[in-house]
Every structure is written in C-alpha cells, then in structure tokens.
Design an enzyme around this catalytic site. Structure first.
Site, short mmCIF file in Angstrom:
data_model
loop_
_atom_site.label_atom_id
_atom_site.label_comp_id
_atom_site.label_asym_id
_atom_site.label_seq_id
_atom_site.Cartn_x
_atom_site.Cartn_y
_atom_site.Cartn_z
N ASP A 210 -13.01 8.94 -4.45
CA ASP A 210 -13.29 7.51 -4.55
C ASP A 210 -14.70 7.18 -4.08
O ASP A 210 -15.13 6.03 -4.13
CB ASP A 210 -12.25 6.67 -3.80
CG ASP A 210 -11.98 7.16 -2.39
OD1 ASP A 210 -12.66 8.11 -1.94
OD2 ASP A 210 -11.07 6.62 -1.74
N GLY B 84 -2.40 3.21 3.89
CA GLY B 84 -3.34 3.43 2.80
C GLY B 84 -2.93 4.46 1.77
O GLY B 84 -3.68 5.38 1.47
N ASP C 181 -14.39 11.37 1.52
CA ASP C 181 -13.73 10.23 0.90
C ASP C 181 -14.50 8.97 1.28
O ASP C 181 -15.12 8.91 2.34
CB ASP C 181 -12.28 10.16 1.43
CG ASP C 181 -11.38 9.22 0.68
OD1 ASP C 181 -10.49 9.72 -0.03
OD2 ASP C 181 -11.53 7.99 0.82
N TYR D 136 -9.63 6.47 -7.77
CA TYR D 136 -8.85 5.48 -8.50
C TYR D 136 -9.37 5.21 -9.91
O TYR D 136 -8.97 4.25 -10.55
CB TYR D 136 -8.76 4.21 -7.65
CG TYR D 136 -8.28 4.58 -6.27
CD1 TYR D 136 -6.94 4.86 -6.04
CD2 TYR D 136 -9.17 4.77 -5.22
CE1 TYR D 136 -6.49 5.28 -4.79
CE2 TYR D 136 -8.74 5.19 -3.97
CZ TYR D 136 -7.40 5.45 -3.77
OH TYR D 136 -6.95 5.89 -2.55
N HIS E 250 -4.89 9.07 5.86
CA HIS E 250 -4.64 7.84 6.62
C HIS E 250 -3.33 7.85 7.41
O HIS E 250 -3.20 7.07 8.36
CB HIS E 250 -4.63 6.63 5.68
CG HIS E 250 -5.94 6.35 5.03
ND1 HIS E 250 -7.11 6.19 5.74
CD2 HIS E 250 -6.28 6.20 3.71
CE1 HIS E 250 -8.11 5.95 4.90
NE2 HIS E 250 -7.63 5.96 3.66
N HIS F 72 -13.33 6.23 2.20
CA HIS F 72 -12.64 5.60 3.32
C HIS F 72 -12.64 6.52 4.54
O HIS F 72 -12.51 7.73 4.41
CB HIS F 72 -11.19 5.24 2.95
CG HIS F 72 -11.08 4.29 1.81
ND1 HIS F 72 -10.83 4.71 0.52
CD2 HIS F 72 -11.23 2.94 1.76
CE1 HIS F 72 -10.80 3.65 -0.28
NE2 HIS F 72 -11.04 2.57 0.44
N ASP G 49 0.82 -1.21 0.00
CA ASP G 49 0.00 0.00 0.00
C ASP G 49 0.85 1.26 0.00
O ASP G 49 0.47 2.27 -0.58
CB ASP G 49 -0.90 0.05 1.25
CG ASP G 49 -2.10 -0.88 1.13
OD1 ASP G 49 -2.23 -1.53 0.08
OD2 ASP G 49 -2.89 -0.94 2.09
#
Length: 428
Positions: free
Chosen positions: A238, A120, A147, A277, A112, A149, A70
């Site tokens: 994302d 991440g 986001d 992504y 992250h 995440h 990652d």
C-alpha cells in the site's frame, strides 16, 4: 482487503515460471496452541467460535476484541487466521532449521493485530508468532516494515526487549490523524528495549529517489549497529503509488529495490506481505519481488498465459506508471533533518546486544503482566495514542473485486490469504 490479491500474485509467479526456481510448500495450519504463544486464550477462543450467524450472542466480546467494520466477522475467519499464521510460523521454522536462507509468505504480514484484539484488517499477528520462533534460535532479529501504515502490533509486542529491533518506514500525521495513529520518532522502546524501536515517519507524496536513498541510508546504519542474525521484512504494497489507502508515489521498482537491498546482505530472510488495496498492482509488486528473491529477471510484458491476464489491462505490463498527482510534502531539508535525527538515535545504541539475555526465558504474556503498570504510565505520559482504536476509512468502492477496478484510481481514500514459498541459494 481483497482476497483476489493472492490469486493474482500466484498466477503471475507461475506464469513467469518463478515457482520452478524455488521449493513450494503447503504448510500446516497454526494450532490453537501456536496462536496462544502470543494471543490471549480468550481472544483465540472467540475467533474460533464466532460466526456471522451467532455474532449477536458475542456482541460484548466483539466490542472487547475490537471487532468492527475494519475487522468484521465472516465465514471461515478462524481457518483464514490459522492458514496465514501457520505459513509464517512454518517459514520461520525452515529458517531456524537452516533448511533454507530465504522464505516468502505473501499471505502473511498482518502487522496491526495485538495480543488481545484485532485491528486494521488484522486478526492474528503472524509476524510476532514467526519472530517468537526465530528468537528460540537466533540471538537478534531485525524487523523491517515498508507498509505505508505503521507496524504498531509488532512494535508493541517487542517494545521491551533488545532481542528484536523494529524499524518502520511509514506515513505519519501529527495527533494520530492517519491510521493507526502511532509511529512517531519519540516511540523508542522501554526497559531493555529502549532505543531498539526505530520509526521513520514520512509525509504524503514520497517519491522513488527520496524513499530509496533514505531507506538505504537508515537501514544500513541499523544493520551495522544491531548486527542481526535474521531479518523479517514486511513488504506491504500500500506504499505504492495509486493505492487507495496510501499517499506515496512509489513505483514497483522502487519498492522492490528495498527488498533487493536487504536480500543482498545474505542474512537469513523471511519476506511477508501486508497491506495493498489496488490488487492488480499488489500482484505485480509481489511477483516482481519474488523474481528478485530468486535472482531471476522477468520481462516487462506480462505473460499472456496468465489466467488473469485480462485483469491487468490496459497496459498489461509489470511496471505501469504509478505516479499520482500528489505533491511530495517531504522536502529535502525535512528528509535531511529526519535522517540526522534517526542517526542520532542509532548512535545511542550500545552496539549489538549480548546473546546472554534472559527476558525471553519467560513467555511474552508474563512480561506484559509484569510491566502492565509501566506500559500504562508510558502510554498516558509519553505517547497517549500508542494504542488508539482508530479505523481505516474506506471508500464506497473499496470492496469492488473485479479486475476492472479502475474506478476513482486517482482518489486517495483517507484512511492483509495463502501462499508460502521457500527459497534457498540454488532452487526455489
């Protein structure tokens, strides 16, 4: 993470001539000292010295600092960190000097990274560094994360203070089955920060109507109760439909509506990038949101003078359909219950915290050292997965960087480079 995202974004911003509505700056790199305002010295020293060629001699430190598939070591890693973090810090300083009221750094938003490790795709947490600068001037900072995440690194950094309230809207699965494994309703902060951490966990398939309604409902209540002096908005793309690591069905217009809603508060605002992504859609999204931030309508058809125009086919539009065949698992009843739970937590706030707070007279590092035992107990007893070392699960095609990257677009992979804009009321 695909470096072309920022080149594509910059290309569309310039092709739409949005750069003429703002002031564009080339900020200085963050210094070692700047980065150590949040990150521990040994971690920064490691990032500065490690290279692909000498990585074997740093194998122990690599494991210690969570270097993995990652967060791999690559040439120019430290320069990369200095550039995007320097841009976010410079943007924050523009806001504190009252030189502008809106700043944009699409290369930032790497939420992250922890004070002592990478995570991440994030090595240095530019968001925390920027908020630290803002807290030197502004009494209260509101951090909003859209986001897909959970913004775990930012949450963790300000988990014990009421000077920065963190609010994250994200995909969440029980038992930590979706990266980073944190972001449940039960994570509310500790000590002075208790109840100043708010999470809005969502399921797969979130659509425009549901997301916008929930976002406006929750964030309006947050604003009224917390009364922030400045806002930091992480606009990770994302959460758009058709993102390989996502799982929502959001359009670019819906994502942008969240940005528009916060902008209309007319509170000093720092907008940052984040995940994303499917690079053509990331560029579309951030170009569109730039237009919102500079109050300029742009046509649906992409400008043909864009350098990367051919990479946006076959539709060559700003708002292609992004709905994927993912069922919306967020039922109306689920969302009503979630909204009720969030508002109940907000009602427990004691209003906007007083500016006569002293916990930030010490460095954050001192705070961590003083509260290390308390945080460890909290992690073990309350939310065991608050800092799991999980991985973003990548597909074989994840690092395919060509503009014709349309392979397996409808396949959801289970599971943040440099431009700094400053916007004021009249010019860009």
């Amino acid at each position: 993470m695909k470096p072309l995202r920022l080149s594509y974004t910059n290309d569309l911003v310039c092709a739409y001539r949005l750069h003429e509505k703002m002031r564009v700056f080339c900020p200085p790199k963050a210094t070692d000292h700047d980065l150590m305002e949040f990150h521990i010295p040994s971690y920064i020293t490691f990032l500065k010295n490690v290279t692909p060629e000498n990585s074997e001699q740093y194998s122990f430190d690599a494991d210690r600092f969570n270097i993995s598939e990652d967060c791999p070591i690559f040439r120019g890693l430290y320069d990369f960190c200095q550039i995007y973090a320097g841009a976010s810090v410079a943007a924050a300083l523009r806001l504190t000097s009252e030189d502008t009221d809106i700043c944009i750094n699409w290369s930032g938003g790497l939420h992250h990274a922890k004070h002592n490790e990478a995570s991440g795709f994030c090595f240095v947490n530019d968001i925390v560094l920027a908020i630290q600068q803002l807290l030197r001037v502004f009494p209260r900072v509101l951090y909003i994360d859209i986001d897909i995440h959970h913004g775990d690194g930012v949450q963790e950094a300000f988990y014990e203070t009421d000077r920065c309230m963190t609010v994250s809207f994200h995909k969440y699965k029980e038992n930590g089955k979706y990266f980073p494994g944190t972001g449940g309703l039960g994570e509310i902060g500790i000590g002075l920060g208790k109840r100043y951490c708010l999470n809005v966990p969502l399921k797969d398939g979130m659509d425009d109507e549901s997301y916008i309604a929930l976002f406006k409902d929750v964030i309006s209540d947050v604003k009224d109760r917390y009364q922030p002096n400045v806002v930091v908005l992480q606009s990770g793309a994302d959460s758009l439909g058709k993102d390989k690591l996502g799982g929502f069905n959001l359009s670019i217009k819906a994502h942008g509506e969240c940005v528009r809603f916060v902008k209309n508060w007319q509170i000093p605002l720092l907008v940052l990038g984040g995940g994303g992504y499917k690079i053509e859609n990331v560029a579309r999204c951030w170009a569109y949101e730039t237009s919102i931030l500079v109050d300029t309508e742009v046509p649906e058809a992409l400008p043909k003078n864009a350098q990367f125009y051919n990479f946006f086919g076959p539709d060559y539009s700003l708002h292609p359909p992004l709905v994927r065949r993912i069922e919306n698992l967020n039922t109306k009843a689920d969302l009503q219950k979630l909204s009720q739970q969030v508002h109940e937590r907000l009602r427990l706030l004691d209003g906007a915290p007083s500016v006569q707070l002293h916990e930030f007279s010490k460095d954050l590092q001192d705070l961590w050292e003083e509260s290390e035992e308390e945080m460890r107990d909290y992690q073990e007893d309350a939310i065991p997965d608050i800092r799991p070392r999980r991985r973003l699960m990548l597909g074989e095609n994840e690092f395919y960087d060509r503009g014709s990257d349309h392979d397996n677009d409808d396949q959801l992979v289970d599971e943040d480079q440099t431009m700094d804009y400053v916007v004021d009321n009249e010019s860009y």
